[in-house]
Design an enzyme around this catalytic site. Structure first.
Site, PDB file in Angstrom:
ATOM      1  N   HIS A 156       0.877  -1.181   0.000  1.00  0.00           N
ATOM      2  CA  HIS A 156       0.000   0.000   0.000  1.00  0.00           C
ATOM      3  C   HIS A 156       0.912   1.229   0.000  1.00  0.00           C
ATOM      4  CE1 HIS A 156      -2.380  -2.936   2.424  1.00  0.00           C
ATOM      5  NE2 HIS A 156      -3.451  -2.353   1.928  1.00  0.00           N
ATOM      6  N   ASP A 204       2.322   1.974   3.337  1.00  0.00           N
ATOM      7  CA  ASP A 204       3.292   1.014   3.889  1.00  0.00           C
ATOM      8  C   ASP A 204       4.697   1.463   3.542  1.00  0.00           C
ATOM      9  OD1 ASP A 204       1.029  -0.580   4.186  1.00  0.00           O
ATOM     10  OD2 ASP A 204       1.521  -1.875   2.475  1.00  0.00           O
TER      11      ASP A 204
HETATM   12  C1  XUL Z   1      -7.509  -6.466   4.501  1.00  0.00           C
HETATM   13  C2  XUL Z   1      -6.743  -6.885   3.322  1.00  0.00           C
HETATM   14  C3  XUL Z   1      -5.897  -5.856   2.683  1.00  0.00           C
HETATM   15  C4  XUL Z   1      -5.854  -5.947   1.203  1.00  0.00           C
HETATM   16  C5  XUL Z   1      -5.113  -4.800   0.554  1.00  0.00           C
HETATM   17  O1  XUL Z   1      -8.278  -7.452   5.072  1.00  0.00           O
HETATM   18  O2  XUL Z   1      -6.795  -8.032   2.918  1.00  0.00           O
HETATM   19  O3  XUL Z   1      -4.624  -5.926   3.233  1.00  0.00           O
HETATM   20  O4  XUL Z   1      -5.293  -7.127   0.763  1.00  0.00           O
HETATM   21  O5  XUL Z   1      -5.606  -3.580   0.933  1.00  0.00           O
END
Ligand code: XUL
Ligand code: CO
Length: 446
Positions: free
Chosen positions: A109, A112
């Site tokens: 993300h 992150d």
């Molecule tokens: C949350 C989840 C996230 C997604 C990406 O449950 O799975 O980490 O994979 O935003």
């Protein structure tokens, strides 16, 4: 494959070298027992089939905090008061980890990788700076980006949602983040771009206009698609369904809900799905069910490989180790012709009590071995063909005569009535569930 062992300013995992395949008899917990990246299975290497990926957020950002207590893990890349310095160190730690684990992909993300700044401009600058460093590390190690995404759920401004927020000013901020995250994904050669709903959903119907929010969501996704294509992003956009957590009602409930939504809004050519095992089980399904729904719709994009805990209903994000689940998932994937440009991303975290640095390796090794074993077993099942033959025989009444005409759309409801009236009661045909389940055990354990 010549990938560096570590390439940053310091070594974050001293004493751990490149993880090697040592075979099933090895008692070294830091070796692969089953994952042999170059081993050929059905014409492709294990590495090509499985396309493993590490999740930046769980492995390098999370510290084990839960609602009952603070973090238990103190990571050496996260000790400075300067957020950008920590972020740079995290990139070094991450690429050392990817290299030593010998994993071909990672996912992240925006937040992150780079801390949020005090303004949109500063956040964009922070992300660009870290992306430039990650790009250098990608080139030096050969590790690639499976997908990028934007975190539209952590900052308090997103408490009522991102794209579905009732306040347009927040929707605009969500747009700014997705734009920058798409730029970053393109810059890093990302093969997909993911939207997980985050807080796109609601908690109380008395204060929520669901029709408006879902229309806004579709509008937002369309804008993201158009922007992505305009800058030259050619990968798949992926939606990751989840029925609840953090909101009581998440809009992207499960695979079938998302497929219907994408088709309704004309997004099904650019979007596919990223199925997370623990999200499917939260929705009351199995992961193989949601995978099969995607395959049937031609919309399987990628997999977030993990598992829940059968005793509770949370998204516990444990590393996959249940072989029945892994085998079944791989059967669906193989029968569909493979993962394409998707992968198996370990959206999984070590337990709060697993505080050693080496636990990060051990956890991933276990998940990789589980899926490598599952690949071999699933390949045996699929190529042997007995399960498939059983299924085909079960539907043989549609292969000829009126059954065939029914499928071809040549019959109406009155025809069905007349065919039924002309036929005496049909003998019962056993579904043979126990027989096929026993067969799976034979493949798994013989
Ligand atoms: C949350 C989840 C996230 C997604 C990406 O449950 O799975 O980490 O994979 O935003
Ligand atoms: Co996920």
């Amino acid at each position: 494959m010549s990938r560096a062992q570590f390439i940053g300013n310091r070594e974050y995992f001293p004493g751990i070298g490149r993880v090697q395949y040592e075979g099933p008899d090895s008692d070294n917990p830091l070796s692969f027992k089953a994952y042999d990246p170059d081993r050929i299975v059905a014409g492709k290497t294990m590495e090509e089939h499985l396309r493993f990926s590490v999740a930046y957020w769980h492995t390098f950002c999370a510290d084990g905090a839960d609602p009952f207590g603070p973090g238990t893990r103190h990571r050496p890349w996260s000790v400075s008061n300067d957020g950008m310095e920590n972020a740079r160190n995290k990139v070094d730690a991450a690429f050392e980890f990817f290299s030593k684990l010998n994993v071909p992909f990672y996912c992240f993300h925006d937040r992150d990788m780079a801390p949020e700044g005090d303004s949109v401009e500063e956040s964009e600058f922070n992300l660009k700076t870290l992306v430039a460093l990650a790009k250098e590390r990608q080139e030096a190690t050969g590790v690639r980006l499976l997908w990028g995404t934007a975190n539209l759920f952590s900052h308090p401004r997103f408490m009522n949602g991102g794209a579905t927020n009732p306040n347009f000013a927040v929707v605009a901020h969500a747009g700014a983040q997705v734009k920058a995250a798409l730029d970053a994904t393109l810059e890093l050669g990302g093969q997909n771009y993911v939207f997980w709903g985050g807080r796109e959903g609601y908690s109380c119907l008395f204060n929520t206009d669901t029709k408006k929010e879902l229309e806004h969501f579709a509008r937002f996704l369309t804008m993201a698609r158009d922007y992505g294509r305009s800058i030259g992003f050619e990968g798949n956009f992926l939606i990751e369904p989840k029925p609840m957590e953090p909101m009581y009602h998440q809009y992207d409930v499960d695979a079938q809900t998302v497929i219907g939504f994408l088709r309704q809004h004309g997004l099904d050519q650019d979007f596919k799905l990223n199925i997370e095992a623990n999200h499917a089980t939260l929705a009351g399904h199995s992961s193989e069910h949601d995978l099969q729904m995607c395959v049937d719709a031609g919309m399987l994009g990628s997999i977030d490989a993990n598992r829940g805990n059968p005793q509770n209903g949370w998204d516990t994000d444990q590393f996959p180790s249940n072989m029945y689940d892994c085998v079944h998932n791989m059967m669906v994937v193989l029968a569909a012709g493979g993962l394409g440009s998707g992968g198996l991303n370990f959206d999984a975290k070590v337990r709060r009590e697993s505080t050693d640095l080496e636990d990060l390796f051990i956890a991933h090794i276990g998940g990789m071995d589980a899926y490598a074993r599952a690949l071999v077993i699933a390949e045996r099942i699929v190529s042997d063909g007995r399960i498939d033959a059983f299924k085909t025989a079960r539907y043989s009444s549609f292969e000829e005569g009126d059954g065939k005409r029914f499928e071809a759309g040549e019959l109406n409801l009155t025809d069905l009535r007349d065919i039924a009236a002309a036929n005496p009661e049909t003998p019962l045909e056993s579904g043979k569930q126990e027989n096929v389940e026993n067969l799976i055990n034979d493949y798994m354990f013989s």
